[in-house]
Motif scaffolding. Structure first.
Motif, PDB file in Angstrom:
ATOM      1  N   ASN A   1      74.217 -30.685   4.558  1.00  0.00           N
ATOM      2  CA  ASN A   1      74.134 -30.749   3.092  1.00  0.00           C
ATOM      3  C   ASN A   1      72.854 -31.429   2.619  1.00  0.00           C
ATOM      4  OD1 ASN A   1      77.088 -29.870   2.829  1.00  0.00           O
ATOM      5  ND2 ASN A   1      77.190 -31.688   4.115  1.00  0.00           N
ATOM      6  N   THR A   2      72.647 -32.674   3.044  1.00  0.00           N
ATOM      7  CA  THR A   2      71.449 -33.399   2.611  1.00  0.00           C
ATOM      8  C   THR A   2      70.373 -33.339   3.700  1.00  0.00           C
ATOM      9  OG1 THR A   2      72.201 -35.456   3.581  1.00  0.00           O
ATOM     10  CG2 THR A   2      72.862 -35.009   1.307  1.00  0.00           C
ATOM     11  N   GLY A   3      69.166 -33.715   3.290  1.00  0.00           N
ATOM     12  CA  GLY A   3      68.064 -33.736   4.239  1.00  0.00           C
ATOM     13  C   GLY A   3      68.314 -34.689   5.394  1.00  0.00           C
TER      14      GLY A   3
ATOM     15  N   GLY B   1      54.780 -36.674   3.071  1.00  0.00           N
ATOM     16  CA  GLY B   1      54.907 -36.620   1.613  1.00  0.00           C
ATOM     17  C   GLY B   1      55.120 -37.982   0.980  1.00  0.00           C
ATOM     18  N   GLU B   2      56.158 -38.671   1.428  1.00  0.00           N
ATOM     19  CA  GLU B   2      56.499 -39.957   0.809  1.00  0.00           C
ATOM     20  C   GLU B   2      55.440 -41.014   1.085  1.00  0.00           C
ATOM     21  OE1 GLU B   2      59.080 -40.214  -1.438  1.00  0.00           O
ATOM     22  OE2 GLU B   2      58.849 -38.095  -1.000  1.00  0.00           O
ATOM     23  N   ALA B   3      54.717 -40.885   2.183  1.00  0.00           N
ATOM     24  CA  ALA B   3      53.656 -41.859   2.495  1.00  0.00           C
ATOM     25  C   ALA B   3      52.477 -41.687   1.539  1.00  0.00           C
ATOM     26  CB  ALA B   3      53.208 -41.692   3.938  1.00  0.00           C
TER      27      ALA B   3
ATOM     28  N   ALA C   1      59.935 -30.119  13.535  1.00  0.00           N
ATOM     29  CA  ALA C   1      59.141 -30.241  12.308  1.00  0.00           C
ATOM     30  C   ALA C   1      60.082 -30.503  11.143  1.00  0.00           C
ATOM     31  CB  ALA C   1      58.337 -28.971  12.078  1.00  0.00           C
ATOM     32  N   ASP C   2      59.887 -31.636  10.486  1.00  0.00           N
ATOM     33  CA  ASP C   2      60.680 -31.943   9.292  1.00  0.00           C
ATOM     34  C   ASP C   2      59.998 -31.272   8.099  1.00  0.00           C
ATOM     35  OD1 ASP C   2      61.840 -32.933   7.023  1.00  0.00           O
ATOM     36  OD2 ASP C   2      62.000 -35.005   7.733  1.00  0.00           O
ATOM     37  N   GLU C   3      60.521 -30.118   7.721  1.00  0.00           N
ATOM     38  CA  GLU C   3      59.953 -29.328   6.618  1.00  0.00           C
ATOM     39  C   GLU C   3      60.789 -29.488   5.349  1.00  0.00           C
ATOM     40  OE1 GLU C   3      57.262 -27.332   6.308  1.00  0.00           O
ATOM     41  OE2 GLU C   3      56.538 -27.014   8.362  1.00  0.00           O
ATOM     42  N   ILE C   4      61.531 -30.594   5.290  1.00  0.00           N
ATOM     43  CA  ILE C   4      62.423 -30.799   4.141  1.00  0.00           C
ATOM     44  C   ILE C   4      61.638 -30.838   2.833  1.00  0.00           C
ATOM     45  CG2 ILE C   4      63.947 -32.539   3.072  1.00  0.00           C
ATOM     46  CD1 ILE C   4      64.999 -33.050   5.975  1.00  0.00           C
ATOM     47  N   GLN C   5      60.498 -31.521   2.854  1.00  0.00           N
ATOM     48  CA  GLN C   5      59.683 -31.595   1.634  1.00  0.00           C
ATOM     49  C   GLN C   5      58.589 -30.529   1.612  1.00  0.00           C
ATOM     50  OE1 GLN C   5      57.133 -34.840  -0.956  1.00  0.00           O
ATOM     51  NE2 GLN C   5      58.753 -35.553   0.333  1.00  0.00           N
ATOM     52  N   THR C   6      58.085 -30.144   2.780  1.00  0.00           N
ATOM     53  CA  THR C   6      56.919 -29.250   2.839  1.00  0.00           C
ATOM     54  C   THR C   6      57.301 -27.772   2.929  1.00  0.00           C
ATOM     55  OG1 THR C   6      56.906 -29.733   5.199  1.00  0.00           O
ATOM     56  CG2 THR C   6      55.308 -30.924   3.836  1.00  0.00           C
TER      57      THR C   6
HETATM   58  C1  LIG Z   1      60.297 -35.265   4.846  1.00  0.00           C
HETATM   59  C2  LIG Z   1      61.655 -35.687   4.375  1.00  0.00           C
HETATM   60  N1  LIG Z   1      62.671 -35.742   5.259  1.00  0.00           N
HETATM   61  C3  LIG Z   1      63.909 -36.104   4.881  1.00  0.00           C
HETATM   62  C4  LIG Z   1      64.189 -36.430   3.574  1.00  0.00           C
HETATM   63  C5  LIG Z   1      65.591 -36.844   3.197  1.00  0.00           C
HETATM   64  O1  LIG Z   1      66.213 -35.894   2.414  1.00  0.00           O
HETATM   65  P1  LIG Z   1      67.512 -36.292   1.545  1.00  0.00           P
HETATM   66  O2  LIG Z   1      67.039 -37.222   0.464  1.00  0.00           O
HETATM   67  O3  LIG Z   1      68.030 -34.988   1.009  1.00  0.00           O
HETATM   68  O4  LIG Z   1      68.469 -36.945   2.473  1.00  0.00           O
HETATM   69  C6  LIG Z   1      63.162 -36.389   2.629  1.00  0.00           C
HETATM   70  C7  LIG Z   1      63.420 -36.766   1.220  1.00  0.00           C
HETATM   71  O5  LIG Z   1      62.538 -37.115   0.458  1.00  0.00           O
HETATM   72  C8  LIG Z   1      61.861 -36.005   3.031  1.00  0.00           C
HETATM   73  O6  LIG Z   1      60.836 -35.963   2.174  1.00  0.00           O
END
Ligand SMILES: Cc1ncc(COP(=O)(O)O)c(C=O)c1O
Length: 400
Positions: A105-107, A198-200, A226-231
């Motif tokens: 569900n969530t990242g 992204g967050e950095a 690869a964490d593509e959650i934001q990208t």
């Molecule tokens: C690269 C990355 N991974 C994981 C997450 C976490 O996602 P979530 O807030 O949906 O749990 C984020 C959220 O900003 C993110 O930018």
């Protein structure tokens, strides 16, 4: 009962835990790139819920999919089959070029899933000794908020007072392939990387970094996640940001825009030799693969392709950066970005970013600072060049 901006902010402060520090604006409706406050003032959304609203607010096709699905079936759990999850799995497998998908569900849950996948693969396929698995991560990473994930964060605000922490992670400098190779040993099962941090502050690694990681992973029999959650999903001007390096990560972690800006949907995609390590009962989620989320995610993927949002992000993002550079602001130190993920690093003497994001908000542009000195611009991918021109007039008033 409706409330005005002041009443809403007071209620938020009085009843909500103070784990966010929002800009002083209340959003009560939205459409496309525009959001509106309770008093009717309109703003352009240049944050897109941290890249979850790539398709624009309330995209009609995605909302229709949500409503149509809500009329027939919303939740079954995975105790039974439902007729939407397998269709979503196939759609996402085709979209990513991978053989299998695991829905969450969530990242953060998807990142946890990737961590479990790498560890389980390490023990059952690579033959790592019990409880010895190590995963390499990068300094300044952001992968979510669970206790395991903050265990390998080096941001004190995200981490302090949450120990004891989960062991098994080694953090090395971003972009430093030598440090990665030195950190690899016989217990290394995976490398977890954001293609852009992204967050950095929209930190882009040196060219070829991901390619180098991919080669190291092949050489040492290690999985690349690869964490593509934001990208992902067009944000950086490619379907996935790793495509810039022409690599195929073993594991793709997705979230945010996969839910079309309306519903939390996340997933991990990989081939059968990797994601096949799970057996019934070894991982799961009550809501993961729910029909409502699946219907939304299928529509979100279709819209991305039908409306060529990836190409638009590439072109309009390039234009956006060109316009920012042309401003020649002496408050700006560096402008960096790919597609419509853009970070503006301010000079120290210009003062902190919050002052500027507040001023932009007052003039009708919503964006958020990351850390103290960086402003992130990440509008929905549906934004047009003329809307960028309109926004740029306001940005110029504030930053020049
Ligand atoms: C690269 C990355 N991974 C994981 C997450 C976490 O996602 P979530 O807030 O949906 O749990 C984020 C959220 O900003 C993110 O930018």
């Amino acid at each position: 009962m409706t409330y005005n901006t002041k009443e809403i902010m007071e209620m938020d402060h009085n009843y909500g835990a103070h784990n966010y520090h929002p800009l002083e604006v209340v959003i009560s409706s939205a459409e496309g790139i525009w959001v509106t406050d309770p008093e009717g003032k309109k703003y352009i959304d240049m944050l897109s819920a941290y890249s979850a609203v790539n398709h624009g607010h309330r995209h009609p096709k995605i909302i229709k999919a949500l409503k149509d699905q809500a009329d027939v079936l919303t939740l079954t759990s995975r105790a039974f089959f439902n007729d939407k999850w397998p269709v979503f799995a196939k759609t996402l497998a085709d979209f990513t070029g991978k053989e299998m998908v695991l829905p969450m569900n969530t990242g953060a849950e998807a990142v946890e899933t990737a961590i479990k996948t790498m560890r389980k693969w390490g023990y059952t396929v690579k033959g790592v000794e019990k409880n010895k698995a190590e995963i390499i991560v990068f300094d300044e990473n952001f992968h979510g908020r669970t206790t395991t994930i903050v265990s390998f964060s080096n941001d004190p605000v995200a981490r302090d007072h949450y120990g004891p922490f989960t062991p098994g992670f080694k953090s090395v400098p971003y972009s430093d392939l030598k440090a990665v190779e030195n950190a690899i040993n016989e217990n290394t099962v995976g490398i977890l990387v954001e293609p852009i941090q992204g967050e950095a502050g929209v930190v882009i690694p040196e060219e070829g970094f991901l390619k180098g990681l991919s080669e190291l992973c092949k050489k040492h029999n290690v999985l690349l996640a690869a964490d593509e959650i934001q990208t992902g999903f067009g944000r950086t001007g490619k379907k996935f940001c790793y495509e810039y390096d022409e690599i195929e990560p073993d594991i793709i972690i997705m979230g945010k825009a996969l839910g079309g800006g309306v519903f939390p949907v996340s997933a991990v995609a990989a081939n059968k030799d990797v994601l096949g390590v799970f057996e019934p009962g070894s991982h799961g989620s009550t809501f993961g693969g729910n029909p409502l989320g699946c219907a939304v995610a299928i529509a979100a993927i279709e819209v991305l392709t039908e409306e060529e949002l990836v190409k638009k992000s590439y072109e309009v993002g390039k234009y956006f950066v060109e316009q920012l550079v042309a401003m020649k602001s002496d408050k700006i130190d560096i402008i960096r970005g790919k597609g419509l993920l853009i970070g503006v690093v301010l000079k120290k003497e210009a003062g902190k970013a919050r002052k500027y994001t507040t001023e932009l908000k007052n003039r009708g542009i919503l964006c958020k600072e990351t850390h103290d000195w960086i402003i992130r611009f990440a509008p929905p991918l549906t934004i047009t060049k003329s809307e960028v021109d309109y926004s740029m007039n306001i940005i110029r008033e504030v930053l020049v």
